[in-house]
Design an enzyme around this catalytic site. Structure first.
Site, short mmCIF file in Angstrom:
data_model
loop_
_atom_site.label_atom_id
_atom_site.label_comp_id
_atom_site.label_asym_id
_atom_site.label_seq_id
_atom_site.Cartn_x
_atom_site.Cartn_y
_atom_site.Cartn_z
CD GLU A 1 32.87 36.74 40.52
OE1 GLU A 1 32.01 37.83 39.56
OE2 GLU A 1 32.38 35.59 40.86
CD GLU B 1 32.81 35.71 45.08
OE1 GLU B 1 31.48 35.74 44.19
OE2 GLU B 1 33.57 36.86 45.32
C1 BG6 Z 1 30.00 36.78 41.64
C2 BG6 Z 1 30.20 37.99 42.38
O1 BG6 Z 1 30.20 37.08 41.11
O2 BG6 Z 1 28.92 36.23 42.61
C3 BG6 Z 1 29.56 38.81 43.15
O3 BG6 Z 1 31.94 38.87 43.26
C4 BG6 Z 1 27.71 38.57 43.11
O4 BG6 Z 1 29.38 40.71 43.28
C5 BG6 Z 1 28.27 37.57 44.04
O5 BG6 Z 1 27.30 38.89 43.94
C6 BG6 Z 1 26.47 36.60 43.31
O6 BG6 Z 1 26.28 36.60 41.86
P1 BG6 Z 1 24.50 37.47 42.21
O7 BG6 Z 1 24.16 37.85 40.76
O8 BG6 Z 1 23.67 35.55 42.94
O9 BG6 Z 1 24.78 37.94 43.59
#
Ligand code: BG6
Length: 452
Positions: free
Chosen positions: A162, A356
């Site tokens: 990111e 992701e």
């Molecule tokens: C992404 C990150 O932004 O989102 C992760 O790379 C993160 O580290 C994931 O866990 C989900 O966000 P969150 O805050 O729900 O864990």
């Protein structure tokens, strides 16, 4: 005739080391900012998390059972170079080397990410992380060594998770900056240093191997909050600074003209040295990857031309009342996902890779019955369908689809109430318990996206 996903399309799981490994003081690992509280995070869960340091083989078996053929994980810099720029820790390197072999023996392609917010503590305290060129150089040294060791077996690489967040307001600690009041100069310096590191490593990887490397963005699709021309005007600028400027480097090897104009007009000092231009030019990426969870609205009413575009969202973000949200207010918007896939591919021409995606839910197991996570199944179903539309109706070249934390891991704040997994991890015993979605993913991945 039904459209078929290409052979070799990747389906898999994606994690970071600090959210997965544990073993924080074992195997010669040094401390990272996550092992103490200096970065202002909830630190209590980072020391064990889901204990992959000791138990990753079982999780790899579960991934194989789910028919995954890719796993994106991170090499923790402080496990491999305990103080960030000193001796390499061979024990740490052996840990990752074995992981890679275990993945390959199960038919799972490894993807390595080199940095996911966990700056070695010494470098954060001594230099304020990526604010310093010395840290950029130390990081490149670490990255090159990992590429030398692993690029014959690992064919997909990401440098920064990111990447666009490190110079957005509120995320300063992601780049290891402990200094409290960050100036605009500081933000752009961090930006430039991390971009140089990305490009130097991309160039190096291409020099020594046939492996591929990608840029990586946090994409939140943003719509204008109203039909007011001002919302659209500011939204376009936000996109230019937050997303497109990075894609310009990944795809074309230079910063955006509009961003450079802003830098000149505001006399921003970002440590741009002689020869840096050439580094950017030489470091072209092979694909653009991104995280996608949700979309939001931008309401520009309070914005002016004095505001820094990278920071617009922290001042002007609104939720979309037309969409449903999870309990953290994250909207569910598969069409936003299709838009992002289209925008990046058709504007920058590189294959795209969503690495992701997922939905956080508060879940607990009663010790007996399967967790019925239909909300998660629907979320992924709708997003995979949107991705197939991007591919088959819009002509987007997509490499694969990775879900985030498909075996439960703590969320980015260290909290375990927000789970993304198809496998439940019991907080006390760390026992793995497949949820309903486990069987669903197994079917989807096993049929290469044909059967839902
Ligand atoms: C992404 C990150 O932004 O989102 C992760 O790379 C993160 O580290 C994931 O866990 C989900 O966000 P969150 O805050 O729900 O864990």
């Amino acid at each position: 005739m039904k459209n078929k996903m290409p052979k070799g399309f990747f389906w898999g799981n994606s994690t970071s080391s600090m959210q997965t490994e544990g073993g924080w003081n074992e195997g010669g690992k040094g401390q990272s900012v996550y092992d103490v509280d200096t970065a202002g995070r909830t630190a209590k869960n980072w020391q064990i998390t889901i204990d992959n340091f000791h138990g990753y083989r079982h999780d790899f078996d579960l991934m194989k059972e789910m028919n995954m053929n890719m796993y994106r994980f991170q090499i923790s810099w402080s496990r491999v170079v305990p103080d960030g720029d000193g001796d390499f820790n061979e024990q740490g390197i052996a840990f990752y080397s074995e992981m890679i072999d275990e993945l390959l023996s199960r038919g799972i392609e490894p993807m390595i990410c080199l940095y996911h917010f966990d700056m070695p503590l010494v470098l954060a305290e001594k230099y304020n992380g990526f604010l310093s060129r010395a840290v950029e150089e130390a990081f490149v040294r670490f990255g090159k060594e990992m590429m030398r060791r692993f690029s014959s077996r690992v064919k997909y690489w990401i440098v920064f998770n990111e990447h666009n967040l490190y110079f957005a307001e509120g995320f300063e600690h992601y780049s290891g900056v402990l200094k409290k009041e960050l100036t605009v100069n500081d933000c752009y310096t961090v930006f430039h240093h991390t971009m140089l590191a990305h490009c130097e490593l991309a160039d190096f990887l291409h020099e020594i191997s046939d492996a591929k490397i990608g840029g990586m963005l946090a994409t939140t699709e943003v719509y204008p909050a109203s039909t007011s021309p001002k919302d659209s005007l500011y939204l376009r600028k936000f996109d230019e600074f937050y997303n497109r400027n990075l894609c310009d480097v990944y795809a074309f090897g230079h910063y955006s003209d509009e961003v450079l104009t802003f830098i000149r007009n505001h006399k921003i000092e970002m440590d741009f040295q002689k020869g840096d231009e050439l580094i950017l030019e030489r470091g072209i990426s092979d694909f653009i990857s991104f995280s996608y969870y949700r979309s939001v609205l931008l309401d520009a009413t309070t914005l002016t031309d004095e505001d820094v575009p990278n920071f617009y969202l922290s001042k002007a973000m609104k939720l979309n009342p037309l969409l449903s949200h999870n309990q953290w207010g994250w909207s569910i918007d598969p069409e936003g996902f299709r838009r992002i896939l289209n925008r990046i591919y058709h504007e920058f021409g590189l294959p795209v890779f969503p690495i992701e995606n997922g939905i956080g839910q508060d879940e607990s197991w009663d010790g007996e019955h399967e967790i019925e996570d239909d909300v998660r199944i629907n979320y992924h179903k709708e997003h995979i369908e949107a991705m197939k539309n991007a591919m088959f109706l819009d002509g987007v070249d997509i490499i694969g689809y990775l879900g985030w934390g498909l075996i439960d891991i703590p969320a980015s704040g260290g909290n375990i109430d927000k789970r993304y997994g198809a496998v439940y991890v019991e907080p006390e015993t760390l026992k793995r318990v497949p949820k309903k979605s486990f069987h669903w993913f197994k079917k989807v991945f096993g049929s290469n996206g044909d059967e839902f």
